[in-house]
Design a protein around this motif. Structure first.
Motif, mmCIF file in Angstrom:
data_model
loop_
_atom_site.group_PDB
_atom_site.id
_atom_site.type_symbol
_atom_site.label_atom_id
_atom_site.label_comp_id
_atom_site.label_asym_id
_atom_site.label_seq_id
_atom_site.Cartn_x
_atom_site.Cartn_y
_atom_site.Cartn_z
ATOM 1 N N ILE A 296 6.402 -21.967 -31.680
ATOM 2 C CA ILE A 296 5.652 -22.099 -32.934
ATOM 3 C C ILE A 296 6.479 -22.927 -33.909
ATOM 4 C CG2 ILE A 296 4.345 -19.936 -32.740
ATOM 5 C CD1 ILE A 296 6.491 -18.616 -34.526
ATOM 6 N N ARG A 297 5.851 -23.367 -34.990
ATOM 7 C CA ARG A 297 6.568 -24.105 -36.030
ATOM 8 C C ARG A 297 7.265 -23.138 -36.976
ATOM 9 N NH1 ARG A 297 5.956 -29.335 -35.798
ATOM 10 N NH2 ARG A 297 4.138 -30.230 -34.762
ATOM 11 N N LYS A 298 8.401 -23.558 -37.516
ATOM 12 C CA LYS A 298 9.080 -22.756 -38.533
ATOM 13 C C LYS A 298 8.110 -22.528 -39.689
ATOM 14 C CE LYS A 298 13.745 -24.488 -37.590
ATOM 15 N NZ LYS A 298 14.820 -25.385 -38.063
ATOM 16 N N GLY A 299 8.104 -21.318 -40.221
ATOM 17 C CA GLY A 299 7.211 -21.013 -41.342
ATOM 18 C C GLY A 299 5.887 -20.411 -40.928
ATOM 19 N N THR A 300 5.648 -20.285 -39.604
ATOM 20 C CA THR A 300 4.387 -19.711 -39.122
ATOM 21 C C THR A 300 4.316 -18.229 -39.468
ATOM 22 O OG1 THR A 300 4.244 -21.277 -37.287
ATOM 23 C CG2 THR A 300 2.984 -19.251 -37.057
ATOM 24 N N LEU A 301 3.165 -17.802 -39.998
ATOM 25 C CA LEU A 301 2.961 -16.389 -40.331
ATOM 26 C C LEU A 301 2.566 -15.607 -39.074
ATOM 27 C CD1 LEU A 301 0.975 -16.731 -43.696
ATOM 28 C CD2 LEU A 301 3.438 -16.389 -43.382
ATOM 29 N N ALA A 302 2.781 -14.303 -39.124
ATOM 30 C CA ALA A 302 2.548 -13.447 -37.960
ATOM 31 C C ALA A 302 1.138 -13.570 -37.372
ATOM 32 C CB ALA A 302 2.859 -11.992 -38.321
ATOM 33 N N PRO A 303 0.056 -13.573 -38.173
ATOM 34 C CA PRO A 303 -1.280 -13.677 -37.560
ATOM 35 C C PRO A 303 -1.479 -14.980 -36.781
ATOM 36 C CG PRO A 303 -1.460 -12.910 -39.828
ATOM 37 C CD PRO A 303 -0.040 -13.354 -39.638
ATOM 38 N N GLN A 304 -0.953 -16.088 -37.320
ATOM 39 C CA GLN A 304 -1.096 -17.378 -36.627
ATOM 40 C C GLN A 304 -0.246 -17.402 -35.350
ATOM 41 O OE1 GLN A 304 -0.831 -17.440 -40.334
ATOM 42 N NE2 GLN A 304 -3.019 -17.208 -39.888
ATOM 43 N N ILE A 309 -1.226 -16.465 -28.649
ATOM 44 C CA ILE A 309 -1.468 -15.674 -27.441
ATOM 45 C C ILE A 309 -2.964 -15.642 -27.136
ATOM 46 C CG2 ILE A 309 -1.234 -13.387 -26.379
ATOM 47 C CD1 ILE A 309 1.240 -12.952 -28.158
ATOM 48 N N HIS A 310 -3.755 -15.304 -28.181
ATOM 49 C CA HIS A 310 -5.216 -15.271 -28.025
ATOM 50 C C HIS A 310 -5.834 -15.276 -29.418
ATOM 51 C CE1 HIS A 310 -9.249 -14.097 -26.767
ATOM 52 N NE2 HIS A 310 -8.881 -14.319 -25.521
ATOM 53 N N SER A 311 -6.955 -15.947 -29.563
ATOM 54 C CA SER A 311 -7.612 -16.024 -30.877
ATOM 55 C C SER A 311 -8.006 -14.640 -31.386
ATOM 56 C CB SER A 311 -8.846 -16.930 -30.807
ATOM 57 O OG SER A 311 -9.752 -16.460 -29.816
ATOM 58 N N ASP A 312 -8.302 -13.700 -30.475
ATOM 59 C CA ASP A 312 -8.646 -12.330 -30.897
ATOM 60 C C ASP A 312 -7.481 -11.652 -31.591
ATOM 61 O OD1 ASP A 312 -11.175 -12.576 -29.896
ATOM 62 O OD2 ASP A 312 -10.851 -11.342 -28.098
ATOM 63 N N PHE A 313 -6.251 -11.988 -31.167
ATOM 64 C CA PHE A 313 -5.061 -11.389 -31.776
ATOM 65 C C PHE A 313 -4.967 -11.786 -33.247
ATOM 66 C CE2 PHE A 313 -1.978 -10.202 -28.130
ATOM 67 C CZ PHE A 313 -3.032 -9.829 -27.316
ATOM 68 N N LEU A 359 5.530 -7.140 -30.702
ATOM 69 C CA LEU A 359 4.341 -6.503 -30.140
ATOM 70 C C LEU A 359 3.277 -6.569 -31.223
ATOM 71 C CD1 LEU A 359 2.847 -4.807 -27.986
ATOM 72 C CD2 LEU A 359 3.787 -2.756 -29.102
ATOM 73 N N PHE A 360 2.185 -7.267 -30.965
ATOM 74 C CA PHE A 360 1.117 -7.414 -31.951
ATOM 75 C C PHE A 360 0.096 -6.301 -31.780
ATOM 76 C CE2 PHE A 360 2.525 -11.921 -31.555
ATOM 77 C CZ PHE A 360 2.868 -12.138 -32.891
ATOM 78 N N ARG A 361 -0.289 -5.699 -32.915
ATOM 79 C CA ARG A 361 -1.375 -4.721 -32.919
ATOM 80 C C ARG A 361 -2.601 -5.390 -33.524
ATOM 81 N NH1 ARG A 361 0.272 -0.689 -29.522
ATOM 82 N NH2 ARG A 361 2.337 0.092 -30.104
ATOM 83 N N PHE A 362 -3.757 -5.248 -32.849
ATOM 84 C CA PHE A 362 -4.959 -5.900 -33.339
ATOM 85 C C PHE A 362 -6.182 -5.072 -32.972
ATOM 86 C CE2 PHE A 362 -4.752 -7.124 -28.971
ATOM 87 C CZ PHE A 362 -6.057 -7.401 -28.563
ATOM 88 N N ASN A 363 -7.292 -5.366 -33.626
ATOM 89 C CA ASN A 363 -8.529 -4.671 -33.351
ATOM 90 C C ASN A 363 -9.712 -5.618 -33.600
ATOM 91 O OD1 ASN A 363 -10.309 -2.504 -32.770
ATOM 92 N ND2 ASN A 363 -10.565 -2.128 -34.964
#
Length: 364
Positions: A296-304, A309-313, A359-363
């Motif tokens: 990823i690029r420096k400065g990328t936020l966690a959701p991006q 990994i996957h757009s749903d994440f 470890l990403f948590r998503f829903n």
């Protein structure tokens, strides 16, 4: 990440490509040996992945990758149809950066297309051909945009950027030297101009010059001065040595590098220079199924970052459970790191760091 390899014929370009990718591209002592563009995908060496795979007993290890595109050697007049290189410039329009291989060694047995070794002259030859190729691209784009702008006033901004870029090229400068607003830069980026891309110079030297990183080589010093002036990267490489390294297994490779007084290979140095130049970092995910590196690029936020990994994440992002790689290794396990309070729960505004194990948590 995708890198395009350019250079004059017989500078060691295809030999270096072979070493980096072990793809077996043809390399010989005559111009235009590379007729079709060669493409190779290389795993990014990352010792952290090996350690995570061992810790989690992962069934699979997936490193980040770099794609290399090697095109035919460019010569003076390529933009006017000389040689073969100009036919393949389209193949590197989509790369993130250009690796410009520059010959910095003397060898009577290896023909130089211009009859002598002169690193700065060679750099300028390539730059001029890239400038001419971009001018041709902009000529076509300007004609279309100017016609459409008569009916669509929103195209005025694009036309203005086109004019600025063309004037810069006409003055003999690459468009990467242009100072533009963020909106103008976005327009320029859409043109995929060759001279807008960041450049890493691979100074190809003999084995003797490799030990001191080319410090005693006048040609290398000239390349370094040029690169510094233009805010670009240089790494010193001996394509012949890289060819030997590519044939060895990991243990033999380390012994060979130590004998040469080196700590890492040309591929390792190129990857480090590429990541630095493009502002890239890697975060890691790990588990019994797979340990993997994500670029990823420096400065990328966690959701991006999760979206890699996957757009749903990204869409259903709740939080990221993050532990620094060094902390995880020091604790010996994820559970131990959690007990010591080193596993953090981070939200949508968290800026990712190199070496984060996540470890990403998503829903959704």
């Amino acid at each position: 990440m995708k890198l395009g390899i350019v250079g004059l014929p017989n500078v060691g370009k295809s030999t270096l490509f072979n070493c980096l990718t072990q793809a077996g591209a043809q390399a010989a002592n005559y111009p235009f040996c590379t007729i079709e563009p060669n493409v190779g995908v290389v795993a990014v060496p990352d010792a952290r992945l090996t350690a995570l795979t061992k810790m989690y007993d992962s069934a699979k290890t997936t490193p980040a990758t770099i794609e290399f595109v090697d095109i035919a050697g460019l010569v003076k007049g390529a933009s006017k149809g000389e040689g073969l290189g100009n036919q393949f410039l389209s193949h590197i329009r989509e790369v993130d950066a250009i690796v410009h291989v520059v010959r910095c060694f003397e060898d009577d047995d290896v023909i130089h297309v211009d009859g002598s070794v002169d690193a700065l002259r060679d750099i300028e030859t390539i730059n001029i051909e890239l400038i001419f190729a971009d001018m041709e691209t902009l000529d076509r784009r300007k004609a279309r945009t100017a016609k459409a702008a008569r009916a669509d006033k929103s195209l005025a901004a694009e036309l203005e950027v086109l004019e600025k870029a063309y004037e810069t090229l006409e003055s003999g400068k690459r468009v990467k030297s242009l100072q533009l607003s963020p909106d103008e830069q976005a327009i320029l980026d859409s043109f995929q101009l060759l001279t807008a891309k960041p450049v890493i110079y691979a100074a190809n030297v003999t084995e003797d010059d490799l030990a001191d990183d080319g410090a005693g080589n006048v040609q290398v010093q000239r390349v370094r001065e040029y690169a510094k002036e233009h805010g670009e990267q240089v790494f010193v490489v001996c394509a012949k040595i890289e060819e030997e390294i590519a044939m060895l297994d990991e243990d033999e490779k380390q012994m060979f590098l130590e004998e040469l007084g080196l700590t890492n290979s040309g591929l390792d140095r190129l990857i480090a220079a590429s990541y630095d130049l493009l502002g890239l970092i890697s975060y890691l995910t790990a588990g019994p199924t797979e340990s993997r590196a994500w670029t990823i690029r420096k400065g990328t936020l966690a959701p991006q970052a999760a979206g890699k990994i996957h757009s749903d994440f990204e869409r259903g992002f709740i939080r990221a459970e993050v532990v620094a790689y060094d902390d995880l290794m020091a604790c010996g396990s994820y559970a131990a790191a959690r007990e010591k309070g080193l596993v953090r729960s981070e939200g949508k505004e968290y800026v990712m760091k190199d070496g984060d194990v996540v470890l990403f948590r998503f829903n959704v």
